[in-house]
Design a protein around this motif. Structure first.
Motif, PDB file in Angstrom:
ATOM      1  N   ILE A   1      80.583  43.850  28.098  1.00 56.75           N
ATOM      2  CA  ILE A   1      79.176  44.074  27.790  1.00 56.75           C
ATOM      3  C   ILE A   1      78.477  44.632  29.023  1.00 56.75           C
ATOM      4  O   ILE A   1      78.691  44.147  30.132  1.00 56.75           O
ATOM      5  N   SER A   2      77.695  45.675  28.834  1.00 61.60           N
ATOM      6  CA  SER A   2      76.945  46.294  29.935  1.00 61.60           C
ATOM      7  C   SER A   2      75.489  45.856  29.850  1.00 61.60           C
ATOM      8  O   SER A   2      75.077  45.133  28.944  1.00 61.60           O
ATOM      9  N   SER A   3      74.682  46.357  30.759  1.00 58.04           N
ATOM     10  CA  SER A   3      73.246  46.038  30.736  1.00 58.04           C
ATOM     11  C   SER A   3      72.597  46.545  29.453  1.00 58.04           C
ATOM     12  O   SER A   3      71.683  45.913  28.927  1.00 58.04           O
ATOM     13  N   ALA A   4      73.072  47.660  28.931  1.00 56.22           N
ATOM     14  CA  ALA A   4      72.533  48.180  27.668  1.00 56.22           C
ATOM     15  C   ALA A   4      72.839  47.224  26.522  1.00 56.22           C
ATOM     16  O   ALA A   4      71.996  46.984  25.655  1.00 56.22           O
ATOM     17  N   GLY A   5      74.017  46.653  26.529  1.00 58.28           N
ATOM     18  CA  GLY A   5      74.382  45.666  25.515  1.00 58.28           C
ATOM     19  C   GLY A   5      73.576  44.394  25.647  1.00 58.28           C
ATOM     20  O   GLY A   5      73.147  43.803  24.647  1.00 58.28           O
ATOM     21  N   LEU A   6      73.337  43.966  26.880  1.00 60.95           N
ATOM     22  CA  LEU A   6      72.511  42.782  27.116  1.00 60.95           C
ATOM     23  C   LEU A   6      71.093  42.992  26.596  1.00 60.95           C
ATOM     24  O   LEU A   6      70.485  42.084  26.026  1.00 60.95           O
ATOM     25  N   ARG A   7      70.586  44.191  26.772  1.00 56.85           N
ATOM     26  CA  ARG A   7      69.243  44.517  26.292  1.00 56.85           C
ATOM     27  C   ARG A   7      69.167  44.375  24.770  1.00 56.85           C
ATOM     28  O   ARG A   7      68.186  43.853  24.229  1.00 56.85           O
ATOM     29  N   VAL A   8      70.222  44.801  24.071  1.00 54.05           N
ATOM     30  CA  VAL A   8      70.251  44.679  22.609  1.00 54.05           C
ATOM     31  C   VAL A   8      70.264  43.205  22.207  1.00 54.05           C
ATOM     32  O   VAL A   8      69.545  42.801  21.286  1.00 54.05           O
ATOM     33  N   LEU A   9      71.051  42.391  22.899  1.00 51.44           N
ATOM     34  CA  LEU A   9      71.096  40.961  22.589  1.00 51.44           C
ATOM     35  C   LEU A   9      69.734  40.310  22.792  1.00 51.44           C
ATOM     36  O   LEU A   9      69.272  39.530  21.953  1.00 51.44           O
ATOM     37  N   LEU A  10      69.090  40.642  23.898  1.00 54.24           N
ATOM     38  CA  LEU A  10      67.788  40.059  24.193  1.00 54.24           C
ATOM     39  C   LEU A  10      66.737  40.520  23.177  1.00 54.24           C
ATOM     40  O   LEU A  10      65.920  39.720  22.707  1.00 54.24           O
ATOM     41  N   GLY A  11      66.789  41.775  22.801  1.00 57.43           N
ATOM     42  CA  GLY A  11      65.859  42.293  21.795  1.00 57.43           C
ATOM     43  C   GLY A  11      66.048  41.615  20.447  1.00 57.43           C
ATOM     44  O   GLY A  11      65.077  41.272  19.766  1.00 57.43           O
ATOM     45  N   ALA A  12      67.301  41.401  20.066  1.00 62.34           N
ATOM     46  CA  ALA A  12      67.580  40.713  18.798  1.00 62.34           C
ATOM     47  C   ALA A  12      67.087  39.278  18.845  1.00 62.34           C
ATOM     48  O   ALA A  12      66.528  38.768  17.872  1.00 62.34           O
ATOM     49  N   ALA A  13      67.266  38.620  19.993  1.00 62.94           N
ATOM     50  CA  ALA A  13      66.796  37.239  20.143  1.00 62.94           C
ATOM     51  C   ALA A  13      65.281  37.178  20.010  1.00 62.94           C
ATOM     52  O   ALA A  13      64.741  36.272  19.360  1.00 62.94           O
ATOM     53  N   GLN A  14      64.582  38.131  20.602  1.00 63.43           N
ATOM     54  CA  GLN A  14      63.124  38.155  20.514  1.00 63.43           C
ATOM     55  C   GLN A  14      62.664  38.408  19.079  1.00 63.43           C
ATOM     56  O   GLN A  14      61.723  37.778  18.607  1.00 63.43           O
ATOM     57  N   THR A  15      63.332  39.308  18.382  1.00 66.11           N
ATOM     58  CA  THR A  15      63.014  39.574  16.981  1.00 66.11           C
ATOM     59  C   THR A  15      63.228  38.325  16.145  1.00 66.11           C
ATOM     60  O   THR A  15      62.382  37.958  15.324  1.00 66.11           O
TER      61      THR A  15
ATOM     62  N   LEU B   1      77.070  53.590  25.349  1.00 66.34           N
ATOM     63  CA  LEU B   1      77.443  54.477  24.253  1.00 66.34           C
ATOM     64  C   LEU B   1      77.394  53.776  22.903  1.00 66.34           C
ATOM     65  O   LEU B   1      77.048  54.383  21.891  1.00 66.34           O
ATOM     66  N   THR B   2      77.747  52.495  22.866  1.00 66.41           N
ATOM     67  CA  THR B   2      77.859  51.780  21.597  1.00 66.41           C
ATOM     68  C   THR B   2      76.658  50.900  21.269  1.00 66.41           C
ATOM     69  O   THR B   2      76.449  50.551  20.109  1.00 66.41           O
ATOM     70  N   SER B   3      75.860  50.542  22.267  1.00 60.57           N
ATOM     71  CA  SER B   3      74.745  49.626  22.016  1.00 60.57           C
ATOM     72  C   SER B   3      73.703  50.185  21.027  1.00 60.57           C
ATOM     73  O   SER B   3      73.160  49.402  20.242  1.00 60.57           O
ATOM     74  N   PRO B   4      73.425  51.504  21.003  1.00 60.29           N
ATOM     75  CA  PRO B   4      72.477  51.989  19.988  1.00 60.29           C
ATOM     76  C   PRO B   4      72.956  51.730  18.557  1.00 60.29           C
ATOM     77  O   PRO B   4      72.147  51.457  17.662  1.00 60.29           O
ATOM     78  N   GLU B   5      74.267  51.775  18.348  1.00 58.89           N
ATOM     79  CA  GLU B   5      74.816  51.508  17.018  1.00 58.89           C
ATOM     80  C   GLU B   5      74.554  50.055  16.604  1.00 58.89           C
ATOM     81  O   GLU B   5      74.118  49.786  15.482  1.00 58.89           O
ATOM     82  N   LEU B   6      74.787  49.112  17.516  1.00 58.49           N
ATOM     83  CA  LEU B   6      74.529  47.707  17.211  1.00 58.49           C
ATOM     84  C   LEU B   6      73.033  47.467  17.009  1.00 58.49           C
ATOM     85  O   LEU B   6      72.626  46.763  16.085  1.00 58.49           O
ATOM     86  N   GLU B   7      72.221  48.079  17.847  1.00 58.52           N
ATOM     87  CA  GLU B   7      70.776  47.921  17.726  1.00 58.52           C
ATOM     88  C   GLU B   7      70.292  48.403  16.352  1.00 58.52           C
ATOM     89  O   GLU B   7      69.508  47.720  15.683  1.00 58.52           O
ATOM     90  N   ASP B   8      70.766  49.563  15.921  1.00 55.00           N
ATOM     91  CA  ASP B   8      70.393  50.098  14.605  1.00 55.00           C
ATOM     92  C   ASP B   8      70.868  49.176  13.490  1.00 55.00           C
ATOM     93  O   ASP B   8      70.138  48.917  12.529  1.00 55.00           O
ATOM     94  N   GLU B   9      72.103  48.696  13.599  1.00 52.20           N
ATOM     95  CA  GLU B   9      72.669  47.790  12.590  1.00 52.20           C
ATOM     96  C   GLU B   9      71.822  46.535  12.462  1.00 52.20           C
ATOM     97  O   GLU B   9      71.529  46.092  11.352  1.00 52.20           O
ATOM     98  N   LEU B  10      71.424  45.954  13.586  1.00 53.78           N
ATOM     99  CA  LEU B  10      70.623  44.732  13.555  1.00 53.78           C
ATOM    100  C   LEU B  10      69.236  44.991  12.993  1.00 53.78           C
ATOM    101  O   LEU B  10      68.728  44.209  12.195  1.00 53.78           O
ATOM    102  N   GLU B  11      68.620  46.084  13.404  1.00 58.80           N
ATOM    103  CA  GLU B  11      67.284  46.418  12.893  1.00 58.80           C
ATOM    104  C   GLU B  11      67.304  46.617  11.380  1.00 58.80           C
ATOM    105  O   GLU B  11      66.383  46.204  10.684  1.00 58.80           O
ATOM    106  N   ASN B  12      68.363  47.228  10.876  1.00 56.78           N
ATOM    107  CA  ASN B  12      68.456  47.523   9.449  1.00 56.78           C
ATOM    108  C   ASN B  12      68.941  46.338   8.619  1.00 56.78           C
ATOM    109  O   ASN B  12      68.839  46.383   7.394  1.00 56.78           O
ATOM    110  N   SER B  13      69.468  45.304   9.260  1.00 51.65           N
ATOM    111  CA  SER B  13      70.080  44.197   8.527  1.00 51.65           C
ATOM    112  C   SER B  13      69.309  42.895   8.594  1.00 51.65           C
ATOM    113  O   SER B  13      69.631  41.958   7.871  1.00 51.65           O
TER     114      SER B  13
END
Length: 98
Positions: free
Chosen positions: A52-66, A23-35
């Motif tokens: 942290i759920s698997s969705a949250g882990l996915r956001v962390l991994l995506g941010a690391a790759q970026t 539920l919350t990981s899209p918010e963090l993903e958007d924040e990171l993409e915009n910041s």
């Protein structure tokens, strides 16, 4: 979940508080993409992250790759439950954890 950000030049500290789940990981993903434009060092402070759920882990991994393309990402102050999940799925080798 609550997100606090502090920018200092090309360094950005993002503090994540509460639960990072589907539920919350899209918010963090958007924040990171915009910041993260122009950021060369991203610090994720997870000292107050309770879960942290698997969705949250996915956001962390995506941010690391970026950040691999534009600088570095550091994950700090992991709580034990979050550290356990990250280690269980083997992301401790993919993330720069301090």
């Amino acid at each position: 979940m609550k997100i606090n950000k502090k920018k200092n030049g090309t360094e950005l500290v993002v503090e994540v508080i509460g639960r990072l789940d589907s539920l919350t990981s899209p918010e963090l993903e958007d924040e990171l993409e915009n910041s993260c434009e122009g950021i060369t060092k991203l610090i994720l402070d997870l000292g107050q992250l309770e879960y942290i759920s698997s969705a949250g882990l996915r956001v962390l991994l995506g941010a690391a790759q970026t950040m691999d393309d534009q600088g570095e990402m550091v994950v700090r102050n992991l709580t034990q439950p979050v550290r356990d999940v990250i280690e269980l799925v083997g992301f401790d080798s993919a993330l720069n954890i301090e």
